[in-house]
Scaffold this motif. Structure first.
Motif, short mmCIF file in Angstrom:
data_model
loop_
_atom_site.label_atom_id
_atom_site.label_comp_id
_atom_site.label_asym_id
_atom_site.label_seq_id
_atom_site.Cartn_x
_atom_site.Cartn_y
_atom_site.Cartn_z
N MET A 179 0.78 -1.04 0.28
CA MET A 179 0.15 0.04 0.01
C MET A 179 0.72 1.26 -0.10
SD MET A 179 -2.76 -1.03 2.91
CE MET A 179 -3.28 -2.66 2.92
N ALA A 180 0.60 2.05 -0.72
CA ALA A 180 1.38 3.40 -0.97
C ALA A 180 0.51 4.52 -0.07
CB ALA A 180 1.42 3.81 -2.19
N PRO A 181 1.17 5.00 0.88
CA PRO A 181 0.47 5.77 1.96
C PRO A 181 0.37 7.04 1.39
CG PRO A 181 2.40 4.83 3.00
CD PRO A 181 2.35 4.53 1.64
N GLN A 182 -0.60 7.81 1.24
CA GLN A 182 -0.69 9.39 0.86
C GLN A 182 -1.15 10.08 1.75
OE1 GLN A 182 -3.37 8.89 -2.45
NE2 GLN A 182 -1.78 7.77 -4.04
N HIS A 183 -0.32 11.14 2.27
CA HIS A 183 -0.72 11.85 3.45
C HIS A 183 -1.69 13.08 2.99
CE1 HIS A 183 2.11 9.47 5.58
NE2 HIS A 183 3.07 9.59 4.75
N HIS A 184 -2.86 13.42 3.86
CA HIS A 184 -3.52 14.32 3.49
C HIS A 184 -3.99 15.06 4.90
CE1 HIS A 184 -4.15 13.41 -0.54
NE2 HIS A 184 -4.37 12.03 -0.23
N HIS A 185 -3.43 16.12 5.16
CA HIS A 185 -3.96 16.75 6.47
C HIS A 185 -3.93 15.97 7.75
CE1 HIS A 185 -4.48 20.15 3.76
NE2 HIS A 185 -5.48 19.58 3.11
N GLY A 186 -2.85 15.11 8.03
CA GLY A 186 -2.74 14.33 9.03
C GLY A 186 -3.32 13.02 9.12
N THR A 187 -3.96 12.59 7.85
CA THR A 187 -4.64 11.41 7.68
C THR A 187 -3.96 10.54 6.60
OG1 THR A 187 -6.29 12.05 6.09
CG2 THR A 187 -6.82 11.92 8.32
N THR A 188 -3.74 9.38 6.62
CA THR A 188 -3.12 8.40 5.73
C THR A 188 -3.98 7.51 5.11
OG1 THR A 188 -1.09 8.73 7.05
CG2 THR A 188 -1.35 6.46 5.38
N THR A 189 -4.07 7.66 3.66
CA THR A 189 -4.94 6.76 2.88
C THR A 189 -3.77 5.94 2.14
OG1 THR A 189 -4.96 8.34 0.87
CG2 THR A 189 -6.90 8.43 2.51
N THR A 190 -4.27 4.66 1.65
CA THR A 190 -3.38 4.02 0.89
C THR A 190 -4.07 3.34 -0.29
OG1 THR A 190 -4.41 1.96 2.22
CG2 THR A 190 -2.58 3.16 3.12
N THR A 191 -3.07 3.11 -1.45
CA THR A 191 -3.32 2.50 -2.65
C THR A 191 -2.48 1.15 -2.62
OG1 THR A 191 -1.68 3.84 -3.47
CG2 THR A 191 -3.90 4.76 -3.74
N MET A 192 -3.37 0.26 -3.17
CA MET A 192 -2.60 -0.97 -3.43
C MET A 192 -2.11 -1.38 -4.81
SD MET A 192 -1.84 -4.01 -2.38
CE MET A 192 -3.23 -4.39 -0.91
N ALA A 193 -0.80 -1.93 -4.59
CA ALA A 193 -0.14 -2.01 -5.81
C ALA A 193 -0.81 -3.38 -6.55
CB ALA A 193 1.53 -2.43 -5.64
N THR A 194 -1.16 -3.15 -7.79
CA THR A 194 -2.09 -4.17 -8.29
C THR A 194 -1.20 -4.88 -9.74
OG1 THR A 194 -2.94 -2.65 -9.73
CG2 THR A 194 -3.95 -3.24 -7.69
N GLU A 215 5.93 -9.31 -14.22
CA GLU A 215 5.02 -8.69 -13.62
C GLU A 215 5.36 -8.06 -12.57
OE1 GLU A 215 1.96 -7.73 -14.88
OE2 GLU A 215 2.82 -8.74 -16.59
N TRP A 216 6.28 -8.71 -11.57
CA TRP A 216 6.80 -8.03 -10.34
C TRP A 216 7.74 -6.88 -10.63
CZ3 TRP A 216 7.34 -8.33 -5.28
CH2 TRP A 216 8.54 -7.80 -4.49
N ARG A 217 8.52 -6.91 -11.74
CA ARG A 217 9.21 -5.83 -11.97
C ARG A 217 8.26 -4.53 -12.20
NH1 ARG A 217 12.32 -9.46 -14.39
NH2 ARG A 217 11.77 -9.11 -16.42
N LYS A 218 7.36 -4.83 -12.99
CA LYS A 218 6.23 -3.90 -13.46
C LYS A 218 5.80 -3.03 -12.11
CE LYS A 218 4.76 -5.58 -17.83
NZ LYS A 218 3.49 -6.23 -18.83
N MET A 219 5.29 -4.13 -11.20
CA MET A 219 4.78 -3.30 -10.23
C MET A 219 5.90 -2.50 -9.30
SD MET A 219 2.17 -6.13 -8.11
CE MET A 219 3.13 -7.45 -8.52
N VAL A 220 7.08 -3.05 -9.40
CA VAL A 220 8.33 -2.19 -8.58
C VAL A 220 8.47 -0.93 -9.08
CG1 VAL A 220 10.69 -2.14 -8.07
CG2 VAL A 220 9.29 -4.35 -7.66
N LYS A 221 8.66 -1.09 -10.51
CA LYS A 221 8.84 -0.07 -11.45
C LYS A 221 7.56 1.22 -11.26
CE LYS A 221 9.85 1.76 -16.12
NZ LYS A 221 10.03 1.16 -17.37
N ALA A 222 6.28 0.72 -11.23
CA ALA A 222 5.24 1.56 -11.19
C ALA A 222 5.32 2.39 -9.77
CB ALA A 222 4.15 0.62 -11.27
N LYS A 245 8.12 2.92 -7.85
CA LYS A 245 9.41 3.46 -7.60
C LYS A 245 9.37 4.94 -7.20
CE LYS A 245 14.23 3.90 -9.36
NZ LYS A 245 15.15 3.54 -10.36
N ALA A 246 8.91 5.93 -7.95
CA ALA A 246 8.95 7.18 -7.85
C ALA A 246 8.14 7.50 -6.44
CB ALA A 246 7.92 7.88 -8.72
N LYS A 247 7.09 6.76 -5.84
CA LYS A 247 6.33 6.88 -4.71
C LYS A 247 7.24 6.72 -3.49
CE LYS A 247 1.95 5.28 -6.18
NZ LYS A 247 1.13 4.19 -6.15
#
Length: 99
Positions: A1-16, A57-64, A66-68
């Motif tokens: 899950m990629a944490p995204q911080h918004h005004h003190g809360t954290t939401t996550t997105t799943m690597a798929t 597919e693993w390398r694609k997920m890692v690459k997608a 990486k910037a985060k």
């Protein structure tokens, strides 16, 4: 899950992962006679490991992700890494990490 911080809360997105077609020419791994499946990630070096669809597919997920990963605070990088592992293991059939 990629944490995204918004005004003190954290939401996550799943690597798929994307769906992979099953290869019919898989050979058993030498140890334990385990047959790699398309969603498995094969640990090791070399062309055959690199060409395995699960590794592609693993390398694609890692690459997608990486910037985060680069901009995340040190304490949350592990969470993103674990989300990628979880994405592999959550596939149907579940992906495994094989040596």
């Amino acid at each position: 899950m990629a944490p995204q911080h918004h005004h003190g809360t954290t939401t996550t997105t799943m690597a798929t992962p994307t769906q992979a077609n099953k290869s019919t020419d898989e050979q058993p791994l030498e140890k334990d006679n385990i047959y790699p499946q398309p969603n498995d990630v094969l640990c090791g070096r070399g062309g055959e490991t690199n060409k395995h669809i699960g590794n592609v597919e693993w390398r694609k997920m890692v690459k997608a992700n990486k910037a985060k990963y680069i901009v995340l605070p040190k304490g949350t990088k592990m969470e993103l890494s674990r989300s990628i592992v979880k994405a592999v293991r959550s596939q149907n059939p579940p992906g495994r990490f094989l040596q």
